[in-house]
Design a protein around this motif. Structure first.
Motif, PDB file in Angstrom:
ATOM      1  N   PRO A   1       0.714  -1.226   0.125  1.00  0.00           N
ATOM      2  CA  PRO A   1      -0.141   0.082  -0.061  1.00  0.00           C
ATOM      3  C   PRO A   1       0.917   1.651   0.020  1.00  0.00           C
ATOM      4  O   PRO A   1       0.284   2.243  -0.436  1.00  0.00           O
ATOM      5  CB  PRO A   1      -0.621  -0.162   1.480  1.00  0.00           C
ATOM      6  CG  PRO A   1      -0.965  -1.619   1.899  1.00  0.00           C
ATOM      7  CD  PRO A   1       0.377  -2.082   0.986  1.00  0.00           C
ATOM      8  N   GLN A   2       2.663   1.122   0.385  1.00  0.00           N
ATOM      9  CA  GLN A   2       2.910   2.593   0.661  1.00  0.00           C
ATOM     10  C   GLN A   2       3.457   2.905  -0.660  1.00  0.00           C
ATOM     11  O   GLN A   2       3.333   3.427  -1.296  1.00  0.00           O
ATOM     12  CB  GLN A   2       4.236   2.073   1.578  1.00  0.00           C
ATOM     13  CG  GLN A   2       4.514   3.149   1.813  1.00  0.00           C
ATOM     14  CD  GLN A   2       4.635   3.863   3.199  1.00  0.00           C
ATOM     15  OE1 GLN A   2       5.208   3.097   3.700  1.00  0.00           O
ATOM     16  NE2 GLN A   2       4.688   4.878   3.154  1.00  0.00           N
ATOM     17  N   ASN A   3       3.977   1.763  -1.495  1.00  0.00           N
ATOM     18  CA  ASN A   3       4.668   2.325  -2.697  1.00  0.00           C
ATOM     19  C   ASN A   3       3.393   1.894  -3.830  1.00  0.00           C
ATOM     20  O   ASN A   3       4.222   2.305  -5.118  1.00  0.00           O
ATOM     21  CB  ASN A   3       5.974   0.888  -2.942  1.00  0.00           C
ATOM     22  CG  ASN A   3       6.362   1.359  -2.126  1.00  0.00           C
ATOM     23  OD1 ASN A   3       7.040   1.847  -1.785  1.00  0.00           O
ATOM     24  ND2 ASN A   3       7.303   0.219  -1.680  1.00  0.00           N
ATOM     25  N   GLU A   4       3.071   0.598  -3.980  1.00  0.00           N
ATOM     26  CA  GLU A   4       1.986   0.886  -5.000  1.00  0.00           C
ATOM     27  C   GLU A   4       0.603   2.485  -5.506  1.00  0.00           C
ATOM     28  O   GLU A   4       1.295   2.366  -6.894  1.00  0.00           O
ATOM     29  CB  GLU A   4       0.315   0.141  -4.822  1.00  0.00           C
ATOM     30  CG  GLU A   4       0.040   0.418  -6.234  1.00  0.00           C
ATOM     31  CD  GLU A   4       0.642  -1.074  -6.982  1.00  0.00           C
ATOM     32  OE1 GLU A   4       1.060  -2.269  -6.428  1.00  0.00           O
ATOM     33  OE2 GLU A   4       0.291  -1.228  -8.210  1.00  0.00           O
ATOM     34  N   PRO A   5       1.030   2.858  -4.952  1.00  0.00           N
ATOM     35  CA  PRO A   5       1.030   4.938  -5.415  1.00  0.00           C
ATOM     36  C   PRO A   5       1.888   5.627  -5.925  1.00  0.00           C
ATOM     37  O   PRO A   5       1.476   6.380  -6.968  1.00  0.00           O
ATOM     38  CB  PRO A   5       0.167   5.458  -3.976  1.00  0.00           C
ATOM     39  CG  PRO A   5      -0.503   4.759  -3.719  1.00  0.00           C
ATOM     40  CD  PRO A   5       0.879   3.139  -3.385  1.00  0.00           C
ATOM     41  N   GLN A   6       3.184   4.538  -5.472  1.00  0.00           N
ATOM     42  CA  GLN A   6       4.428   5.290  -6.596  1.00  0.00           C
ATOM     43  C   GLN A   6       4.401   5.298  -8.039  1.00  0.00           C
ATOM     44  O   GLN A   6       4.570   6.234  -8.603  1.00  0.00           O
ATOM     45  CB  GLN A   6       5.241   5.490  -5.425  1.00  0.00           C
ATOM     46  CG  GLN A   6       5.481   5.425  -4.187  1.00  0.00           C
ATOM     47  CD  GLN A   6       5.647   6.502  -3.400  1.00  0.00           C
ATOM     48  OE1 GLN A   6       5.921   7.892  -3.712  1.00  0.00           O
ATOM     49  NE2 GLN A   6       4.666   6.775  -2.320  1.00  0.00           N
ATOM     50  N   VAL A   7       4.061   3.844  -8.520  1.00  0.00           N
ATOM     51  CA  VAL A   7       3.762   2.948  -9.182  1.00  0.00           C
ATOM     52  C   VAL A   7       3.063   3.383 -10.444  1.00  0.00           C
ATOM     53  O   VAL A   7       3.168   3.846 -11.779  1.00  0.00           O
ATOM     54  CB  VAL A   7       4.024   2.131  -8.965  1.00  0.00           C
ATOM     55  CG1 VAL A   7       4.807   0.944 -10.178  1.00  0.00           C
ATOM     56  CG2 VAL A   7       5.862   1.687  -7.884  1.00  0.00           C
ATOM     57  N   THR A   8       1.990   3.175  -9.868  1.00  0.00           N
ATOM     58  CA  THR A   8       0.392   2.955 -10.816  1.00  0.00           C
ATOM     59  C   THR A   8       0.074   4.274 -10.278  1.00  0.00           C
ATOM     60  O   THR A   8      -0.762   5.056  -8.782  1.00  0.00           O
ATOM     61  CB  THR A   8      -0.290   1.790 -10.927  1.00  0.00           C
ATOM     62  OG1 THR A   8      -0.513   1.499  -9.408  1.00  0.00           O
ATOM     63  CG2 THR A   8       0.671   0.796 -11.553  1.00  0.00           C
TER      64      THR A   8
END
Ligand SMILES: Nc1ncnc2c1ncn2[C@@H]1O[C@H](COP(=O)(O)OP(=O)(O)OP(=O)(O)O)[C@@H](O)[C@H]1O
Ligand SMILES: [Mg+2]
Lengths: 228, 675
Positions: free
Chosen positions: B119-126
């Motif tokens: 949940p932390q990194n996903e919004p940085q990528v998609t």
């Protein structure tokens, strides 16, 4: 007195479709500083051709033209343009001003090309326009001027850069006799007061009389030279 | 003044100029609109697939794409992501666990792809999280990975009610239990305390207990604010601003901490809008998901819907559920160091293929099997073997590659003793000694693995004897972990050690990775784009031709009718270069004005199509596949703007070359005299 321009046996032969026409045949002339020379002759006698060759606008078929000491035939187009810019002023038969430029700008144009600073340009242009009697018409475009006025702008353009030589091809041909006389007076005045050297062609007897030296042409050859 | 002249010249023939400006402007506008629409398609493709979910680059185990099974995991992905850090153009990355599962709610069940995200990194990528805004609820949060979503206790939650009661009875020293007891009714307390383990379980004691606990949680709270602050059992329970709800949750979590066996973990989940519709589920609905773990076991878990997304892609909306990565990883048995894929986000300025190539280069020489000791020395002594008997035993019986290779190089004497070894006694000192001698000879000189065996291994420099030796030592240590990394009489200098560490990293992986650019993932769309490119090129050349003809004509006409003027200019002393410059300027002014008008008109048309896109029937395959929303929308970006602009400017430069050439070739006399 130094030689401004010199023509040595210049010949122009046009080789069109038909038989070759020799427009000018072995014409020689040396123009000194302060001269006021007219070339006269009937239509087709070769006046324009001679002026063009002397003005380096055209190459002679044979013979040489020297501007100062430079042999014009050995120079490339770019050099010739520079040479003309610095040494020769042209007055054409049909004025030939640049239509999109005002009186002021047409006159200023040559100075601009020579790289004269703006203040100096302005001063000289005003001076010259005053001399040719167009003071105050600086911002008029050529289409807003009469033929005589246009021709006077052309004179202004030709002399503004103080060239060594002004070549004028039938400057009065398109003017009525009164305006023509006024123009010749102006040229004489410039010659006298500012020592501008003139070489011009004409077939107008009134103009011929004004010349200090008159070269009569016939079929491309000198018929007679008269000194007044 | 040349600039002035050029500008004035443009407007000498007003009608002609305006007419050509209109045509050029119209072409520019049409081109702009066309490019924007094409770009709109691209953006939609990217938006609905690449940006939303697939990412620009995926790193998977080879063959994973198109066959997403749990066997296709990447091991030790930390090492890979570490490498990614050093690659230029990689902006962010995230890992995902992907597996299939059966999602049920009441009597409805559907197969779905279960995607575990960080949940932390996903919004940085998609931009997957944006799908929530078109749906309901919320996206997954970082803390979702650790915590189960709260709910009140139920009788069923106690797998073993008896022991729970016993705990409450006995653990009075525990502050939580003490607090809990304080809140219980006297009658319940009495019953708990008199509980003797013989009371039959069908008594109503457990249900009374649960009921009272729930009422405590619901209303009064197990612990008071002051107590909570004092306890500091776990920092995560220190609730800064203790409002009722948080307080309740804190208490519930405390309770869960003390009696974990009595809580069923409920994890948060987000599901697609279409899936929600099919399941008849909504926010707070609890779903059961059954899936198969790595070991083949069936795993089940309860998830509570916290969000419903709509990403505009029917495939995702209907067939995908998203949960915290850690949760799925645990369920399928991946644990900490396995994951299904790594999704990479690029910096826009970088070329995808370029970055893919860089990633491939970095990943090829990876071998997960060398994660062992960092500092190992190279000569083996008897002491190196914690248990030399088992080493001898292994050597004798293992068929693994290392053994087979070592055996080949052992001396006849050692081999004989090995064969004679009876597996019961300790190996004889002679056997030990000659074995170690042989091995050291191998390591020192010939090596039991030779260069050829490692021809497929890329990084270590096997031209150096030491590289191979080190590698062999490592292999030995790996195959027989009895060889400890003890100090030995072999002195290792620093440089040697560095080389060694490097060689460890440089061994080809057992896993082959596939590094996919987004184009590789959207095969259907690529064909579409290819056709589209042909159309674009045709259109571009048509526009170019039209604009070229116009500028060519206008410029040729306007220059040729001014021949005399140019002759005069030349006579006065203007060089051909200046004249060329002036004509070019005229051309640029003409096209410049046209460009400005064209861009304004074009952008206006684009913005109209941007704010009110036209929806069309889904007649093209890519639409039906759900990759594109069937709409025509114009989206302008720098590229879209630059294409027509640069094309027209280029044309403006090229088209007047003919009249320029004509004029500069002309002698002044001819120019003046020709009418
Ligand atoms: N480009 C040309 N091709 C062929 N013959 C030419 C060309 N230019 C001039 N001529 C010829 O050369 C001769 C001299 O012409 P030029 O123009 O010099 O005469 P001009 O004295 O200036 O006449 P006008 O008084 O009519 O201006 C004429 O016979 C003319 O026909
Ligand atoms: Mg003439």
């Amino acid at each position: 007195m130094s030689s401004v321009v010199k023509a040595e046996k210049i010949t122009k032969t046009y080789t069109g479709k038909g038989i070759p026409v020799t427009a000018v045949n072995e014409f020689s002339l040396e123009v000194q500083e302060g001269d006021f020379i007219a070339i006269a002759g009937p239509s087709g006698s070769g006046k324009t051709t001679i002026l063009n060759m002397i003005g380096t606008l055209d190459n002679p078929s044979s013979g040489k033209v020297f501007i100062g000491n430079e042999d014009a035939s050995t120079l490339p187009q770019k050099k010739l343009a520079e040479l003309r810019l610095q040494n020769i002023g042209f007055i054409f038969q049909s004025y030939n001003l640049i239509p999109v430029l005002t009186c002021q700008e047409n006159t200023e144009f040559v100075l601009l090309l020579q790289g004269v600073p703006a203040a100096e340009r302005q001063k000289r242009v005003n001076e010259i326009l005053e001399i040719v009697g167009l003071g105050g018409m600086n911002n008029r475009f050529p289409r807003e001027l009469s033929g005589g006025q246009q021709q006077r702008v052309a004179v202004a353009r030709a002399i503004v850069s103080k060239p060594k030589l002004v070549l004028a091809d039938e400057p009065t041909a398109n003017l009525d006799s009164k305006t023509g006389q006024a123009l010749i007076d102006l040229m004489l005045q410039l010659n006298k007061e500012h020592n501008v050297t003139f070489l011009f062609s004409t077939h107008d007897s009134m103009v011929m009389d004004a010349a200090k030296k008159l070269i009569r042409l016939k079929d491309g050859e000198i018929e007679k030279i008269e000194e007044h | 003044m040349i600039l002035d002249m050029a500008w004035r010249n443009v407007w000498r023939n007003r009608r002609r100029t305006i007419l050509s400006i209109i045509v050029i402007a119209f072409s520019t506008a049409a081109l702009l609109l066309f490019m924007a629409i094409i770009n709109g398609f691209h953006e939609q493709i990217i938006e609905s697939s690449v940006n939303t979910f697939n990412g620009y680059i995926q790193i998977n185990r080879e063959g994973f794409f198109g066959n997403e099974t749990i066997d296709g995991y990447i091991e030790n992905h930390d090492l890979i992501t570490q490498e990614l850090e050093s690659i230029e153009g990689v902006k962010a990355y995230t890992t995902r666990v992907v597996c299939g599962g059966l999602v049920s709610y009441r009597d409805l069940s559907f197969g779905a792809v279960l995607v575990g995200i960080d949940p932390q990194n996903e919004p940085q990528v998609t931009v997957f999280h944006r799908g929530i805004s078109r749906g309901r609820g919320r996206f997954l949060l970082p803390e979702d990975s650790n915590k189960s979503a709260g709910r009140l206790l139920k009788m069923d939650h106690f797998k073993e009610r008896k022991s729970f009661i016993k705990k409450v009875q006995e653990e009075v020293g525990n502050p939580i239990v003490a607090s809990l007891r304080k809140s219980f009714s006297p009658s319940l307390l009495k019953r708990i305390d008199s509980f003797d383990e013989f009371i039959p379980m069908d008594s109503d004691l457990p249900s009374v207990l649960v009921k009272e606990m729930n009422s405590v949680l619901d209303k009064e709270s197990l612990l008071t604010t002051a107590q909570l602050a004092k306890m500091q059992i776990n920092s995560k329970f220190i609730v800064q601003d203790i409002n009722n709800k948080n307080f309740l949750r804190a208490n519930r979590e405390l309770l869960e901490e003390v009696y974990p066996e009595h809580f069923i973990k409920i994890y948060p989940i987000i599901i697609g809008s279409k899936m929600a519709l099919r399941l008849n589920a909504d926010i707070d609905t609890e779903l059961t998901i059954v899936l198969q773990g790595l070991s083949g076991s069936m795993e089940a878990a309860i998830f509570k819907v916290v969000g419903i997304f709509d990403v505009g892609n029917p495939e995702f909306n209907g067939g995908m559920v998203v949960v915290p990565e850690k949760v799925v990883a645990e369920l399928v048995g991946y644990g900490q160091n396995k994951t299904s894929q790594i999704i990479v986000r690029l910096d826009y300025s970088y070329d995808v293929d370029e970055v893919v190539r860089k990633i491939k280069d970095k990943l090829q020489p990876y071998k997960t099997f060398y994660q062992r000791s960092q500092d190992t020395t190279f000569a083996v002594t008897q002491d190196s073997f914690l248990d030399i008997a088992s080493f001898v035993y292994k050597l004798k019986f293992t068929m693994d590659t290392a053994s087979v290779h070592i055996a080949k190089f052992l001396s006849a004497e050692t081999l004989k003793m090995l064969d004679e070894y009876d597996e019961i006694d300790m190996p004889s000192p002679q056997l030990k000694e000659s074995l170690i001698k042989d091995i050291n000879v191998l390591l020192g000189k010939e090596s039991f693995f030779d260069d050829k065996v490692f021809s497929h291994v890329r990084k270590p420099d096997f031209s150096k004897k030491s590289g191979l030796r080190k590698f062999n030592y490592e292999l030995l240590a790996f195959s027989y972990n009895e060889i400890d990394s003890l100090e030995s009489d072999f002195v290792v200098d620093e440089q040697f050690r560095d080389e060694f560490v490097e060689s460890k990293e440089g061994i080809e992986t057992q896993e082959n990775f596939e590094v996919l650019a987004w184009k590789d993932m959207l095969i259907g769309v690529i064909q579409f784009i290819k056709i589209e490119n042909i159309i674009i090129e045709t259109f571009l050349s048509a526009i170019f031709l039209a604009v070229f003809i116009i500028i060519f004509n206008v410029m040729t006409m306007s220059v040729m009718e001014r021949k005399k003027e140019f002759g005069v200019m030349k006579a006065i002393g203007v060089t051909s270069k200046r004249i060329t410059y002036m004509i070019l300027l005229e051309s640029f002014f003409l096209t410049g004005v046209a460009l400005i008008v064209g861009c304004i008109v074009g952008l206006a048309a684009c913005s109209y199509l941007y704010f009110s896109p036209i929806f069309i029937e889904s007649f093209v395959d890519v639409f039906r596949q759900g990759m594109l929303k069937p709409s025509i929308i114009a989206i302008v970006n720098a590229d879209v703007l630059m294409q027509p602009i640069s094309l027209v400017i280029f044309t403006a430069l090229v088209a007047p070359l003919y009249p320029i050439w004509k004029i500069s070739r002309m002698a002044p006399v001819d120019a003046i005299h020709n009418p």
